[in-house]
Design an enzyme around this catalytic site. Sequence first.
Site, mmCIF file in Angstrom:
data_model
loop_
_atom_site.group_PDB
_atom_site.id
_atom_site.type_symbol
_atom_site.label_atom_id
_atom_site.label_comp_id
_atom_site.label_asym_id
_atom_site.label_seq_id
_atom_site.Cartn_x
_atom_site.Cartn_y
_atom_site.Cartn_z
ATOM 1 N N ASN B 78 0.828 -1.206 0.000
ATOM 2 C CA ASN B 78 0.000 0.000 0.000
ATOM 3 C C ASN B 78 0.861 1.253 0.000
ATOM 4 O O ASN B 78 1.895 1.291 0.673
ATOM 5 C CB ASN B 78 -0.793 0.077 1.316
ATOM 6 C CG ASN B 78 -2.167 -0.515 1.208
ATOM 7 O OD1 ASN B 78 -2.629 -0.849 0.131
ATOM 8 N ND2 ASN B 78 -2.823 -0.641 2.351
ATOM 9 N N CYS B 79 0.402 2.305 -0.674
ATOM 10 C CA CYS B 79 0.995 3.621 -0.456
ATOM 11 C C CYS B 79 0.489 4.112 0.892
ATOM 12 O O CYS B 79 -0.721 4.292 1.085
ATOM 13 C CB CYS B 79 0.569 4.596 -1.552
ATOM 14 S SG CYS B 79 1.000 6.305 -1.154
ATOM 15 N N VAL B 80 1.421 4.305 1.834
ATOM 16 C CA VAL B 80 1.010 4.586 3.211
ATOM 17 C C VAL B 80 0.243 5.902 3.332
ATOM 18 O O VAL B 80 -0.751 5.980 4.069
ATOM 19 C CB VAL B 80 2.217 4.506 4.187
ATOM 20 C CG1 VAL B 80 3.253 5.579 3.870
ATOM 21 C CG2 VAL B 80 1.751 4.621 5.629
#
Lengths: 94, 129, 118
Positions: B78-80
């Site tokens: 995931n893109c945080v």
Amino acid sequence: MKILHHICSSPSESNALACALRFVGPKDTLLLAGNAVTAALLPHWLNAMDGYDLCLMKADVEARGLMTQLTRFRQIDYAEFVALTLTHHKVISW
Amino acid sequence: MSKLIILVTGQVYGPASGWHALQFTQAALAAGEQIHCVFFFRNGVTQSNALVCPASDETDLLREWQKIADQYHVPLINCVSAAWRRGIMSADDAKENGRTGHNLAEPFIMGGLGELVTGIEQADRVVSF
Amino acid sequence: MKAIAIIFRQSPHGNAAGREALDLALMAATYEQQVHLIFIDEGVLNLLGNQQPELIGCKDYIATFKALDLYEVASVIVSEVSLCGFGLDKTALVYPATVADDGQIRQLLEQVDEVLVF
């Protein structure tokens, strides 16, 4: 240079197909997926796509019950989509 | 064998983005291609929400992602910052942000856009859904 | 190092596409990739001056476009057709982008390694 243009929304949902058609080249392929398959029912868009290598995701056509209406178009499965990804130099998902 | 990176940007329910990405990923793996990672950006991060609970006769996308990761050891990243903005947090993220709950499903991990960029650098193709 | 084109094709502020495209573009530039920003269709509106996104609860990422030179992006291209379509010209933009016709944009799409559309 061959580009695979992957269009995932119908012409009334977004400008994806319109944008792809502005930049499509003669050796490219247009792949209509998801709601984009409905573009192949519309004379205006069929006309705009005329002359280009065109294919549709088979599962999206069948899921929408459009087999009869879209039978004249080349329809591909995911294995063929993967293969097209590699036979083209890049994929642009519009 | 080619190396592919899959980018998923559509939310878990409604758009078919996740389903298409899954089918493509499975087909690529079955054809012997390598998947560098599946990267979830924008609304795509909602695919990792452990609290998404479809009815029993509906497709459970999260379960399908978990199966692929399990079977082929494909990293799900995931893109945080996209995740935090959409309410997806790991236990560590929740602690860092003073939140009481967390909902990042296993085996998803949080990463940065830098990982997407280095993935693109290493991969032969990026395919977005 | 890869050449990556990032296409902005949606209006700003109605969704997060423009902002998230910019986040990715700047990250790619920071990681020393060759980054090209291409503005087409409604995406050209991202570059307009005098925007006040905070009035509708949005972050002012437009200000970052003014500072693009700091990030060493390879090029910033704006579609002439799209600009004209909105009755705009280059003077309305916050960054001195290169105005290009569709043929020139097609050429760039061929040259780069990857194209990501937002």
